[in-house]
Design an enzyme around this catalytic site. Structure first.
Site, mmCIF file in Angstrom:
data_model
loop_
_atom_site.group_PDB
_atom_site.id
_atom_site.type_symbol
_atom_site.label_atom_id
_atom_site.label_comp_id
_atom_site.label_asym_id
_atom_site.label_seq_id
_atom_site.Cartn_x
_atom_site.Cartn_y
_atom_site.Cartn_z
ATOM 1 N N HIS A 189 -79.047 -17.558 26.479
ATOM 2 C CA HIS A 189 -78.708 -18.238 27.734
ATOM 3 C C HIS A 189 -77.246 -18.688 27.724
ATOM 4 C CE1 HIS A 189 -79.731 -20.892 31.243
ATOM 5 N NE2 HIS A 189 -78.697 -21.567 30.761
ATOM 6 N N GLU A 190 -76.801 -19.270 26.611
ATOM 7 C CA GLU A 190 -75.431 -19.780 26.534
ATOM 8 C C GLU A 190 -74.400 -18.658 26.579
ATOM 9 O OE1 GLU A 190 -74.321 -22.785 26.817
ATOM 10 O OE2 GLU A 190 -76.346 -23.547 27.001
ATOM 11 N N HIS A 193 -73.560 -18.029 30.093
ATOM 12 C CA HIS A 193 -72.581 -18.980 30.617
ATOM 13 C C HIS A 193 -71.179 -18.652 30.114
ATOM 14 C CE1 HIS A 193 -75.269 -21.442 32.775
ATOM 15 N NE2 HIS A 193 -75.841 -22.045 31.750
ATOM 16 N N HIS A 199 -76.444 -20.530 36.699
ATOM 17 C CA HIS A 199 -77.898 -20.489 36.723
ATOM 18 C C HIS A 199 -78.416 -19.641 37.866
ATOM 19 C CE1 HIS A 199 -77.878 -24.479 34.363
ATOM 20 N NE2 HIS A 199 -78.034 -23.464 33.553
#
Length: 474
Positions: A189-190, A193, A199
């Protein structure tokens, strides 16, 4: 090579099991911004705006488009500093996470020289040089990542070294209420980013707003279409400008580029902003608040309203409400203001604002300066200003309807004359009855009892009810 990072960060407070799924999240985060074209990849985009990809099924939002040379690899590395896990295990698991993003068309390459990598991954503890982005020990806050630089890619991912991560990729190891936290799903997930992807409103997306340990299946992780489309828009289309990356927290999503709620049909300059706020009903909020404060909040009558660390705070009586920019009330709010910040007993909050490294809370004649929630000092005035706000690192206070620059007084400089601001129409006609001024990323808002107005060229053209816009009690 010295890398200059954007001050915008995203952080990850991850829910280790299924959190009470606030079903309307996929609707509250959808916002529309105008498109802005650019004709060459060499142009570095500097203005960040929020968009929602409403022309198709995509539900993602992105950061500024990234310029990569054709065929250029995105390098990454893991720091050995403070590492309590086996270095090879961390690198191998991280490599598997990058391999998932590789399927979107990007090429990644591990390098041993940490300082030369585009994406640098490290483990940190507590305060680690970033005011307002401390880790909190075991539990809750797990990781955060920096937004890529505008125009090129350089980012950092920090993981909380007090956490206990599991590097297993077996579904059976993540069953039960006391299941460990998956390093793979966290860093996957990171990485999104750090590549510039915000998101997604799609629950199947890797970039969905809440962490959950997903199924590893047969070991082949497929990048969801929503995430792949985001990478395509960001790196291969480069036809739009996108928003800053949000923090990602255990029970909520917090964006570091605040956009205040606006009427669906309202336009400011050349850009139409639509922010869809959907608040938890009061019946779902567990607290010991006084009825008067709740009633005043629901009626849209506020003592103070401000953005602090990217969140919207509304102060009423002895309570404060805290919302993220998707309009979701943070878990456990409202809270007694005195339980968060140490204020004089019985004091009334008049204004709240960020200035320099401080959160400043005005209570009558007294200005209370905090770093985070830690009290630093106070500055007292002989006369209590009616409202105070900060803009461009200057602090302004209203006395009898006139604004004065009081920055020097908060710095405790002696023999400084107060400087009046130009007597624009707003200052002459509006400030005497104003209860607060909110400075946001897309303009200034002036509040009176139960209503607010947008300041345009120093003039408030019309007022609207706060109820249903800044507070919505169902």
């Amino acid at each position: 090579m010295i890398i200059y990072f954007a001050v915008i960060t995203c952080s990850l407070k991850l829910c280790r099991s299924y959190y009470k799924m606030l079903l309307n999240v996929s609707h509250t985060i959808q916002c529309v911004f105008s498109r802005m074209s650019w004709y060459t990849l060499a142009v570095i985009l500097s203005t960040l705006v929020t968009i929602h990809a409403s022309q198709g099924p995509e539900k993602f939002t992105l950061a500024t488009a990234i310029v990569l040379k054709r065929g250029e690899d995105i390098t990454w590395s893991v720091s050995r500093e403070n590492l309590k896990y086996n270095y090879r295990t961390v690198v191998d698991t991280t490599s598997k996470a990058f391999a998932v993003w590789h399927t979107a068309g990007l090429n990644f390459r591990f390098v041993y020289n940490y300082s030369e990598a585009m994406i640098r991954i490290s483990f940190k503890r507590r305060f680690h040089g970033e005011i307002g982005y401390d880790f909190d020990g075991l539990g809750s806050l797990l990781a955060h990542a920096y937004l890529p630089n505008q125009g090129d890619l350089s980012s950092e991912i920090h993981l909380d070294n007090d956490e206990i991560f599991s590097f297993s990729m077996k579904d059976s190891d993540y069953e039960g209420d006391n299941a460990p936290t998956s390093y793979f799903w966290t860093v996957l997930h990171e990485i999104g980013h750090s590549l510039g992807v915000q998101h997604s409103a799609s629950p199947s997306s890797i970039m969905y707003g809440w962490y959950k340990s997903r199924s590893f299946g047969n070991g082949t992780i497929v990048l969801p279409k929503d995430d792949a489309n985001a990478i395509h828009q960001l790196y291969f289309s480069n036809t739009k400008q996108y928003a800053a990356i949000p923090k990602f927290e255990k029970n909520k999503v917090v964006t570091t580029t605040p956009v205040p709620p606006a009427d669906r049909s309202e336009s400011t300059t050349n850009t139409t902003i639509t922010t869809c706020f959907s608040f938890d009903s009061l019946s779902e909020i567990k607290h010991d608040a006084t009825k008067d404060s709740i009633s005043a909040y629901c009626a849209g009558v506020y003592d103070a309203i401000s953005y602090v660390r990217g969140d919207l705070y509304v102060f009423v009586g002895d309570l404060h409400w805290r919302f993220d920019t998707s309009g979701m009330l943070h878990n456990g709010y409202p809270q007694p203001t005195g339980a968060t910040w140490r204020l004089p007993s019985g004091s009334q909050v008049n204004s709240v604002f960020e200035w320099m490294q401080y959160i400043v809370i005005q209570t009558g004649k007294r200005y209370n300066l905090f770093v985070g929630t830690d009290f630093v000092r106070s500055v007292n005035f002989k006369v209590a200003p009616s409202i105070t706000f900060a803009s461009n690192n200057r602090v302004y206070a209203a006395f009898l309807g006139k604004l004065k620059d009081i920055t020097g007084h908060l710095l405790r400089r002696k023999n400084l004359r107060w400087r009046y601001l130009p007597p624009i129409q707003l200052l002459q006609n509006e400030l005497r009855a104003a209860t607060d001024i909110l400075v946001a990323s897309n303009g200034m808002y002036i509040f009176k009892s139960g209503v607010h107005g947008v300041v345009v060229n120093g003039v408030v053209e019309h007022y609207k009810l706060n109820k249903g816009v800044w507070s919505n009690c169902r």
